[in-house]
Design a protein around this motif. Structure first.
Motif, PDB file in Angstrom:
ATOM      1  N   GLU A 128     -41.092  15.725  49.946  1.00  0.00           N
ATOM      2  CA  GLU A 128     -40.078  14.717  49.673  1.00  0.00           C
ATOM      3  C   GLU A 128     -40.676  13.320  49.800  1.00  0.00           C
ATOM      4  OE1 GLU A 128     -36.998  11.990  50.514  1.00  0.00           O
ATOM      5  OE2 GLU A 128     -37.669  13.028  52.304  1.00  0.00           O
ATOM      6  N   GLY A 129     -40.334  12.441  48.855  1.00  0.00           N
ATOM      7  CA  GLY A 129     -40.909  11.105  48.778  1.00  0.00           C
ATOM      8  C   GLY A 129     -40.728  10.259  50.022  1.00  0.00           C
ATOM      9  N   THR A 130     -39.540  10.298  50.616  1.00  0.00           N
ATOM     10  CA  THR A 130     -39.277   9.487  51.800  1.00  0.00           C
ATOM     11  C   THR A 130     -40.160   9.928  52.962  1.00  0.00           C
ATOM     12  OG1 THR A 130     -37.001   9.154  51.073  1.00  0.00           O
ATOM     13  CG2 THR A 130     -37.483   8.688  53.381  1.00  0.00           C
ATOM     14  N   ALA A 131     -40.295  11.219  53.140  1.00  0.00           N
ATOM     15  CA  ALA A 131     -41.127  11.743  54.225  1.00  0.00           C
ATOM     16  C   ALA A 131     -42.591  11.381  54.003  1.00  0.00           C
ATOM     17  CB  ALA A 131     -40.970  13.255  54.341  1.00  0.00           C
ATOM     18  N   ARG A 132     -43.038  11.469  52.757  1.00  0.00           N
ATOM     19  CA  ARG A 132     -44.428  11.105  52.441  1.00  0.00           C
ATOM     20  C   ARG A 132     -44.654   9.615  52.688  1.00  0.00           C
ATOM     21  NH1 ARG A 132     -47.652  14.487  49.553  1.00  0.00           N
ATOM     22  NH2 ARG A 132     -48.628  12.795  48.378  1.00  0.00           N
ATOM     23  N   GLY A 133     -43.697   8.805  52.290  1.00  0.00           N
ATOM     24  CA  GLY A 133     -43.815   7.362  52.502  1.00  0.00           C
ATOM     25  C   GLY A 133     -43.870   7.012  53.982  1.00  0.00           C
ATOM     26  N   ALA A 134     -42.996   7.633  54.763  1.00  0.00           N
ATOM     27  CA  ALA A 134     -42.973   7.382  56.206  1.00  0.00           C
ATOM     28  C   ALA A 134     -44.278   7.826  56.862  1.00  0.00           C
ATOM     29  CB  ALA A 134     -41.779   8.082  56.844  1.00  0.00           C
ATOM     30  N   ALA A 135     -44.801   8.972  56.436  1.00  0.00           N
ATOM     31  CA  ALA A 135     -46.058   9.469  56.996  1.00  0.00           C
ATOM     32  C   ALA A 135     -47.220   8.543  56.634  1.00  0.00           C
ATOM     33  CB  ALA A 135     -46.337  10.890  56.505  1.00  0.00           C
ATOM     34  N   LEU A 136     -47.199   8.024  55.424  1.00  0.00           N
ATOM     35  CA  LEU A 136     -48.258   7.104  54.994  1.00  0.00           C
ATOM     36  C   LEU A 136     -48.200   5.806  55.798  1.00  0.00           C
ATOM     37  CD1 LEU A 136     -50.604   6.371  53.174  1.00  0.00           C
ATOM     38  CD2 LEU A 136     -48.943   5.651  51.442  1.00  0.00           C
ATOM     39  N   VAL A 137     -47.010   5.268  55.965  1.00  0.00           N
ATOM     40  CA  VAL A 137     -46.865   4.036  56.761  1.00  0.00           C
ATOM     41  C   VAL A 137     -47.334   4.286  58.192  1.00  0.00           C
ATOM     42  CG1 VAL A 137     -45.186   2.430  57.766  1.00  0.00           C
ATOM     43  CG2 VAL A 137     -45.069   3.005  55.333  1.00  0.00           C
ATOM     44  N   GLN A 138     -46.941   5.405  58.756  1.00  0.00           N
ATOM     45  CA  GLN A 138     -47.357   5.725  60.119  1.00  0.00           C
ATOM     46  C   GLN A 138     -48.881   5.806  60.208  1.00  0.00           C
ATOM     47  OE1 GLN A 138     -45.606   9.226  61.813  1.00  0.00           O
ATOM     48  NE2 GLN A 138     -46.525   8.872  63.810  1.00  0.00           N
ATOM     49  N   TYR A 139     -49.515   6.442  59.235  1.00  0.00           N
ATOM     50  CA  TYR A 139     -50.978   6.528  59.214  1.00  0.00           C
ATOM     51  C   TYR A 139     -51.603   5.134  59.140  1.00  0.00           C
ATOM     52  CZ  TYR A 139     -55.680   7.124  57.495  1.00  0.00           C
ATOM     53  OH  TYR A 139     -57.048   7.020  57.336  1.00  0.00           O
ATOM     54  N   LEU A 140     -51.105   4.310  58.220  1.00  0.00           N
ATOM     55  CA  LEU A 140     -51.689   2.975  58.039  1.00  0.00           C
ATOM     56  C   LEU A 140     -51.512   2.104  59.272  1.00  0.00           C
ATOM     57  CD1 LEU A 140     -50.659   2.296  54.336  1.00  0.00           C
ATOM     58  CD2 LEU A 140     -52.960   2.788  55.205  1.00  0.00           C
ATOM     59  N   VAL A 141     -50.380   2.223  59.934  1.00  0.00           N
ATOM     60  CA  VAL A 141     -50.107   1.407  61.124  1.00  0.00           C
ATOM     61  C   VAL A 141     -50.809   1.986  62.354  1.00  0.00           C
ATOM     62  CG1 VAL A 141     -48.284   0.628  62.709  1.00  0.00           C
ATOM     63  CG2 VAL A 141     -47.949   0.487  60.229  1.00  0.00           C
ATOM     64  N   ASP A 142     -50.547   3.255  62.642  1.00  0.00           N
ATOM     65  CA  ASP A 142     -51.041   3.852  63.891  1.00  0.00           C
ATOM     66  C   ASP A 142     -52.532   4.156  63.871  1.00  0.00           C
ATOM     67  OD1 ASP A 142     -48.439   3.719  64.766  1.00  0.00           O
ATOM     68  OD2 ASP A 142     -48.035   5.866  64.517  1.00  0.00           O
ATOM     69  N   GLU A 143     -53.036   4.654  62.756  1.00  0.00           N
ATOM     70  CA  GLU A 143     -54.435   5.070  62.722  1.00  0.00           C
ATOM     71  C   GLU A 143     -55.368   4.018  62.120  1.00  0.00           C
ATOM     72  OE1 GLU A 143     -55.240   9.112  61.591  1.00  0.00           O
ATOM     73  OE2 GLU A 143     -53.144   9.659  62.008  1.00  0.00           O
ATOM     74  N   GLN A 144     -54.849   3.199  61.218  1.00  0.00           N
ATOM     75  CA  GLN A 144     -55.707   2.211  60.573  1.00  0.00           C
ATOM     76  C   GLN A 144     -55.475   0.781  61.077  1.00  0.00           C
ATOM     77  OE1 GLN A 144     -58.310   2.695  58.431  1.00  0.00           O
ATOM     78  NE2 GLN A 144     -58.025   4.848  59.003  1.00  0.00           N
ATOM     79  N   GLY A 145     -54.407   0.567  61.816  1.00  0.00           N
ATOM     80  CA  GLY A 145     -54.182  -0.728  62.436  1.00  0.00           C
ATOM     81  C   GLY A 145     -53.605  -1.815  61.543  1.00  0.00           C
ATOM     82  N   PHE A 146     -53.040  -1.447  60.405  1.00  0.00           N
ATOM     83  CA  PHE A 146     -52.413  -2.455  59.546  1.00  0.00           C
ATOM     84  C   PHE A 146     -51.139  -2.957  60.214  1.00  0.00           C
ATOM     85  CE2 PHE A 146     -55.069  -0.379  56.409  1.00  0.00           C
ATOM     86  CZ  PHE A 146     -55.489  -1.442  55.620  1.00  0.00           C
ATOM     87  N   ARG A 147     -50.896  -4.284  60.070  1.00  0.00           N
ATOM     88  CA  ARG A 147     -49.677  -4.848  60.639  1.00  0.00           C
ATOM     89  C   ARG A 147     -49.369  -6.178  59.960  1.00  0.00           C
ATOM     90  NH1 ARG A 147     -53.688  -6.841  63.634  1.00  0.00           N
ATOM     91  NH2 ARG A 147     -53.413  -8.634  64.966  1.00  0.00           N
TER      92      ARG A 147
END
Length: 118
Positions: free
Chosen positions: A68-87
């Motif tokens: 599902e698109g919303t779940a994929r989007g949320a997971a991507l944002v979480q990855y970019l913020v939590d693991e890659q440090g984007f803010r």
């Protein structure tokens, strides 16, 4: 790109040539980097696009099994913020580097629209 700065009319022409393509052929990363090119005459667009590709490949495991698109989007944002440090840059929102994709990739800091391009 890189090397000698191009005059502004050539930058505008390159950007316009890119964005008139059908949406399915439009590379948003490349368009954003074409916007940055006048400010960064040594910008290596292909190398920076490769950085985006590597980031996308690294994010792929975070999206595994999510349909599902919303779940994929949320997971991507979480990855970019939590693991890659984007803010978002809440301390210096008007810093021009927040708007240029190459700067956002390097600094992991930007404004909402540039972070969305990532």
């Amino acid at each position: 790109m890189g090397g000698e700065p191009l005059d502004s009319s050539l930058h505008v022409a390159l950007f316009a040539h890119h964005v008139v393509r059908p949406e399915s052929e439009l590379d948003l990363g490349q368009a954003a980097l074409l916007i940055a090119a006048p400010e960064y005459p040594d910008l290596q667009i292909e190398e920076t696009l490769h950085q985006l590709d590597l980031l996308a490949e690294a994010a792929r495991p975070s999206l595994t099994g999510l349909v599902e698109g919303t779940a994929r989007g949320a997971a991507l944002v979480q990855y970019l913020v939590d693991e890659q440090g984007f803010r978002g840059n809440t301390d210096a929102y008007d810093d021009p580097r927040n708007s240029f994709l190459n700067g956002v990739l390097t600094r992991r800091l930007g404004i909402p629209i540039s972070l969305t391009v990532v």
